[in-house]
Motif scaffolding. Structure first.
Motif, PDB file in Angstrom:
ATOM      1  N   PRO A 114      -2.861  -3.572   0.832  1.00 32.87           N
ATOM      2  CA  PRO A 114      -4.035  -4.542   0.537  1.00 32.87           C
ATOM      3  C   PRO A 114      -3.983  -5.151  -0.989  1.00 32.87           C
ATOM      4  O   PRO A 114      -4.340  -6.346  -1.118  1.00 32.87           O
ATOM      5  CB  PRO A 114      -5.199  -3.666   0.412  1.00 32.87           C
ATOM      6  N   PHE A 115      -3.677  -4.474  -2.087  1.00 33.89           N
ATOM      7  CA  PHE A 115      -3.842  -4.789  -3.634  1.00 33.89           C
ATOM      8  C   PHE A 115      -2.862  -5.882  -3.655  1.00 33.89           C
ATOM      9  O   PHE A 115      -3.162  -6.586  -4.709  1.00 33.89           O
ATOM     10  CB  PHE A 115      -3.629  -3.665  -4.656  1.00 33.89           C
ATOM     11  N   THR A 116      -1.634  -6.115  -3.286  1.00 33.69           N
ATOM     12  CA  THR A 116      -0.723  -7.111  -3.279  1.00 33.69           C
ATOM     13  C   THR A 116      -0.672  -8.210  -2.276  1.00 33.69           C
ATOM     14  O   THR A 116       0.089  -9.120  -2.275  1.00 33.69           O
ATOM     15  CB  THR A 116       0.741  -6.465  -3.627  1.00 33.69           C
ATOM     16  N   PHE A 117      -1.594  -7.991  -1.322  1.00 33.02           N
ATOM     17  CA  PHE A 117      -1.689  -8.840   0.001  1.00 33.02           C
ATOM     18  C   PHE A 117      -0.249  -8.901   0.618  1.00 33.02           C
ATOM     19  O   PHE A 117       0.105  -9.916   0.957  1.00 33.02           O
ATOM     20  CB  PHE A 117      -1.988 -10.030  -0.492  1.00 33.02           C
ATOM     21  N   SER A 118       0.489  -7.629   0.562  1.00 33.93           N
ATOM     22  CA  SER A 118       1.724  -7.671   1.018  1.00 33.93           C
ATOM     23  C   SER A 118       2.288  -6.385   1.915  1.00 33.93           C
ATOM     24  O   SER A 118       2.191  -5.485   1.070  1.00 33.93           O
ATOM     25  CB  SER A 118       2.903  -8.086   0.182  1.00 33.93           C
ATOM     26  N   ASP A 120     -13.525 -12.315   4.370  1.00 33.86           N
ATOM     27  CA  ASP A 120     -13.802 -13.611   5.385  1.00 33.86           C
ATOM     28  C   ASP A 120     -15.522 -13.381   5.362  1.00 33.86           C
ATOM     29  O   ASP A 120     -15.969 -14.583   5.501  1.00 33.86           O
ATOM     30  CB  ASP A 120     -13.396 -13.446   6.749  1.00 33.86           C
ATOM     31  N   ALA A 121     -15.965 -12.467   5.191  1.00 36.92           N
ATOM     32  CA  ALA A 121     -17.557 -12.332   5.523  1.00 36.92           C
ATOM     33  C   ALA A 121     -18.305 -12.743   4.392  1.00 36.92           C
ATOM     34  O   ALA A 121     -19.362 -12.888   4.249  1.00 36.92           O
ATOM     35  CB  ALA A 121     -17.871 -10.838   5.892  1.00 36.92           C
ATOM     36  N   GLY A 122     -17.451 -12.813   3.034  1.00 31.61           N
ATOM     37  CA  GLY A 122     -17.994 -13.067   1.810  1.00 31.61           C
ATOM     38  C   GLY A 122     -18.842 -11.732   1.243  1.00 31.61           C
ATOM     39  O   GLY A 122     -19.531 -11.955   0.391  1.00 31.61           O
ATOM     40  N   ILE A 123     -18.490 -10.727   1.773  1.00 26.48           N
ATOM     41  CA  ILE A 123     -19.182  -9.498   1.045  1.00 26.48           C
ATOM     42  C   ILE A 123     -18.344  -9.039  -0.036  1.00 26.48           C
ATOM     43  O   ILE A 123     -18.997  -8.598  -1.129  1.00 26.48           O
ATOM     44  CB  ILE A 123     -19.021  -8.482   2.113  1.00 26.48           C
ATOM     45  N   ILE A 124     -17.273  -9.451  -0.095  1.00 27.34           N
ATOM     46  CA  ILE A 124     -16.421  -9.292  -1.389  1.00 27.34           C
ATOM     47  C   ILE A 124     -16.073 -10.533  -1.851  1.00 27.34           C
ATOM     48  O   ILE A 124     -15.521 -11.308  -1.043  1.00 27.34           O
ATOM     49  CB  ILE A 124     -15.236  -8.430  -1.585  1.00 27.34           C
ATOM     50  N   VAL A 125     -15.958 -11.001  -3.109  1.00 27.94           N
ATOM     51  CA  VAL A 125     -15.766 -12.395  -3.597  1.00 27.94           C
ATOM     52  C   VAL A 125     -14.723 -12.064  -4.662  1.00 27.94           C
ATOM     53  O   VAL A 125     -14.640 -11.366  -5.558  1.00 27.94           O
ATOM     54  CB  VAL A 125     -16.950 -13.247  -3.965  1.00 27.94           C
ATOM     55  N   ALA A 126     -14.014 -13.106  -5.091  1.00 22.96           N
ATOM     56  CA  ALA A 126     -13.047 -13.213  -6.249  1.00 22.96           C
ATOM     57  C   ALA A 126     -14.283 -13.172  -7.780  1.00 22.96           C
ATOM     58  O   ALA A 126     -15.257 -13.660  -7.599  1.00 22.96           O
ATOM     59  CB  ALA A 126     -12.267 -14.599  -6.460  1.00 22.96           C
ATOM     60  N   ASN A 127     -13.663 -12.529  -8.503  1.00 23.44           N
ATOM     61  CA  ASN A 127     -14.347 -12.236  -9.731  1.00 23.44           C
ATOM     62  C   ASN A 127     -13.476 -12.479 -11.078  1.00 23.44           C
ATOM     63  O   ASN A 127     -12.850 -11.610 -11.067  1.00 23.44           O
ATOM     64  CB  ASN A 127     -15.400 -10.905  -9.946  1.00 23.44           C
ATOM     65  N   PRO A 128     -13.972 -13.184 -11.948  1.00 27.30           N
ATOM     66  CA  PRO A 128     -12.719 -13.453 -12.996  1.00 27.30           C
ATOM     67  C   PRO A 128     -12.574 -12.094 -13.772  1.00 27.30           C
ATOM     68  O   PRO A 128     -11.534 -12.029 -14.526  1.00 27.30           O
ATOM     69  CB  PRO A 128     -13.114 -14.754 -13.763  1.00 27.30           C
ATOM     70  N   ALA A 129     -13.558 -11.313 -14.154  1.00 25.31           N
ATOM     71  CA  ALA A 129     -13.799 -10.420 -15.090  1.00 25.31           C
ATOM     72  C   ALA A 129     -12.973  -9.055 -14.356  1.00 25.31           C
ATOM     73  O   ALA A 129     -12.369  -8.218 -14.810  1.00 25.31           O
ATOM     74  CB  ALA A 129     -15.135 -10.106 -15.244  1.00 25.31           C
ATOM     75  N   THR A 130     -13.394  -9.086 -13.033  1.00 26.24           N
ATOM     76  CA  THR A 130     -12.745  -7.776 -12.316  1.00 26.24           C
ATOM     77  C   THR A 130     -11.926  -7.804 -11.297  1.00 26.24           C
ATOM     78  O   THR A 130     -11.789  -6.919 -10.442  1.00 26.24           O
ATOM     79  CB  THR A 130     -14.222  -6.847 -12.033  1.00 26.24           C
ATOM     80  N   LEU A 131     -11.468  -9.084 -10.932  1.00 29.18           N
ATOM     81  CA  LEU A 131     -10.742  -9.661  -9.851  1.00 29.18           C
ATOM     82  C   LEU A 131     -11.507  -9.729  -8.345  1.00 29.18           C
ATOM     83  O   LEU A 131     -11.504 -10.724  -8.026  1.00 29.18           O
ATOM     84  CB  LEU A 131      -9.588  -8.558  -9.584  1.00 29.18           C
ATOM     85  N   VAL A 132     -12.281  -8.701  -7.995  1.00 28.81           N
ATOM     86  CA  VAL A 132     -13.327  -8.750  -7.020  1.00 28.81           C
ATOM     87  C   VAL A 132     -14.605  -8.352  -7.377  1.00 28.81           C
ATOM     88  O   VAL A 132     -14.816  -7.442  -8.031  1.00 28.81           O
ATOM     89  CB  VAL A 132     -12.574  -7.984  -5.746  1.00 28.81           C
TER      90      VAL A 132
END
Length: 442
Positions: free
Chosen positions: A392-396, A154-166
């Motif tokens: 956290p990794f499966t968001f579940s 939510d803070a934008g400190i971590i974002v989606a990255n197509p190469a490394t997921l985040v």
């Protein structure tokens, strides 16, 4: 007259307390919990729920539940919508499974009904006994990472990255920079033992966001009846129409709400009762059934008001530390939550940049139970790690719980330690394996 009534209801002298001490303890507990009035709407708002209504519902549910706990069980335990469960509600049930939020509230209500039935029939002891302490700790820690991960996103400190997921976001952008400021304020105030560190951090960050134009006052006029947007909006009948495309449907969603609430409540209860000296030498807590019954009723009432699962808050320990020993502490906390309803609709003024650092802080504090895991013993370490990592990794939360219990049961069988008394654990593990097989074939 008032003094006699308070003494009769709360047994202040017997508990070694006084009305003044209990009031101060109640205020302390409220200050440590008040951040939920701002954070909960920010999370549930992402499920499409009206933010002002959720804020008012949060105050109403927390207020009534805390007062009920104080009067019915006479313990200094305050309640509010639980962190982790609100994230599961929004990001897993609504966003991933595609369940409409009124139906999700119906799931919360049914989980409260199930909790009440399990409490009254004594089945809850069977569930608690089946899960080893190290998985209990791992579930709590995994939810902490889940909450922290959402805060960082939510803070934008971590974002989606197509190469490394985040990957790391642009920290000099307005939202990440503001969130980092808020996180720094909260961290420093916590080091100085300021009770309302999180709340003050949210307030200061929101003020800066307002001054710099990153947020603005609500365009709608103030209306206390904003709660009508969520009050009685739950759809219980719709729960039974959940399709296979929405995960495993009713059973999984209700199970997770029930399971996490059960263990969150018991863990908080043990921690607070120990600190308050309300636990006997054998580890028994007087009035346990009343406490758990109140928690179940609170979950149902919260769903009716329009919020995710209401549960006991470990921040109640702050009030105990301030001297709270009776239910009067919880009653005072509840009254303050009800008073906060007068300004709750303005929660929409608070930007994600202000609530995100609160999620990061709370998530970090929730990692404490992981110290109870014997990480040098594979029997505990591997199931605990799977639980902590997969939440956290499966968001579940459901996936983490399932992997942990299944792995623990497998190790029990492989080591020859499985006993007849473990039948319920093995049954749960078998159901989880069947769940994964069903999901893979769907």
């Amino acid at each position: 007259m008032t003094a006699r009534l308070l003494e009769r209801q709360f047994r202040l002298v017997e508990r070694g307390s006084s009305a003044r001490t209990e009031v101060l303890a109640g205020v302390t507990t409220f200050l440590t919990m008040a951040y939920i009035v701002l954070v909960n709407p920010a999370i549930l708002g992402q499920a499409g729920m009206p933010v002002a209504a959720v804020a008012a519902a949060t105050c109403l549910a927390a207020g009534l539940a805390s007062i009920l706990m104080g009067l019915a069980a006479n313990v200094p335990l305050a309640l509010a919508p639980g962190m982790g469960l609100n994230a599961y509600f929004t990001f897993t049930v609504v966003q991933q499974m595609g369940v409409p939020w009124p139906v999700a509230l119906g799931c919360v209500f049914l989980s409260g009904v199930a909790f009440l039935v399990l409490t009254l029939t004594g089945v809850r002891q069977l569930i608690i006994a089946a899960i080893p302490p190290h998985l209990f700790a791992a579930i709590a820690g995994g939810i902490g990472l889940f909450v922290g991960f959402i805060g960082l996103k939510d803070a934008g400190i971590i974002v989606a990255n197509p190469a490394t997921l985040v990957g790391l976001g642009a920290l000099t952008a307005p939202t990440p920079a503001l969130a980092l400021f808020g996180l720094g304020v909260m961290g420093i105030l916590s080091l100085w033992n300021v009770r309302a560190a999180i709340l003050i951090g949210i307030a200061l960050t929101t003020l800066i966001a307002f001054v710099t134009g990153q947020t603005s006052l609500p365009t709608q006029p103030y209306r206390l009846d904003a709660i009508a947007g969520t009050f009685l909006q739950l759809d219980v009948a719709g729960v039974f129409n959940l399709s296979a495309t929405q995960g495993i449907g009713l059973l999984e969603i209700v199970f997770v709400f029930l399971f996490v609430d059960l263990f969150d409540n018991v863990g908080t209860l043990v921690a607070v009762s120990k600190r308050a000296g309300l636990m006997d030498a054998d580890g028994r807590i007087a009035g346990l059934n009343r406490i758990l019954t109140t928690d179940a009723v609170a979950a149902m009432a919260g769903a009716v008001a329009g919020t995710s699962t209401v549960t006991s808050y470990v921040e109640s320990a702050a009030g105990v530390q301030a001297g709270g020993r009776t239910g009067l502490t919880a009653v005072v906390t509840g009254l303050l939550f009800l008073a906060t309803m007068l300004v709750a609709p303005y929660a929409s003024l608070v930007p994600l940049a202000a609530t995100a650092p609160a999620l990061i802080m709370v998530g970090g504090l929730m990692l404490l139970p992981l110290a109870e895991v014997a990480w040098d013993k594979p029997m505990q370490a591997i199931p605990a790690f799977l639980t902590v990592a997969l939440i956290p990794f499966t968001f579940s939360i459901a996936n983490g719980i399932a992997f942990g219990i299944a792995a623990h049961a497998l190790f029990k069988l492989a080591s020859g330690e499985a006993r007849r008394a473990d039948w319920f654990l093995l049954l749960l593990a078998a159901l989880f394996v069947a769940r994964f097989a069903w999901m893979g074939a769907a």
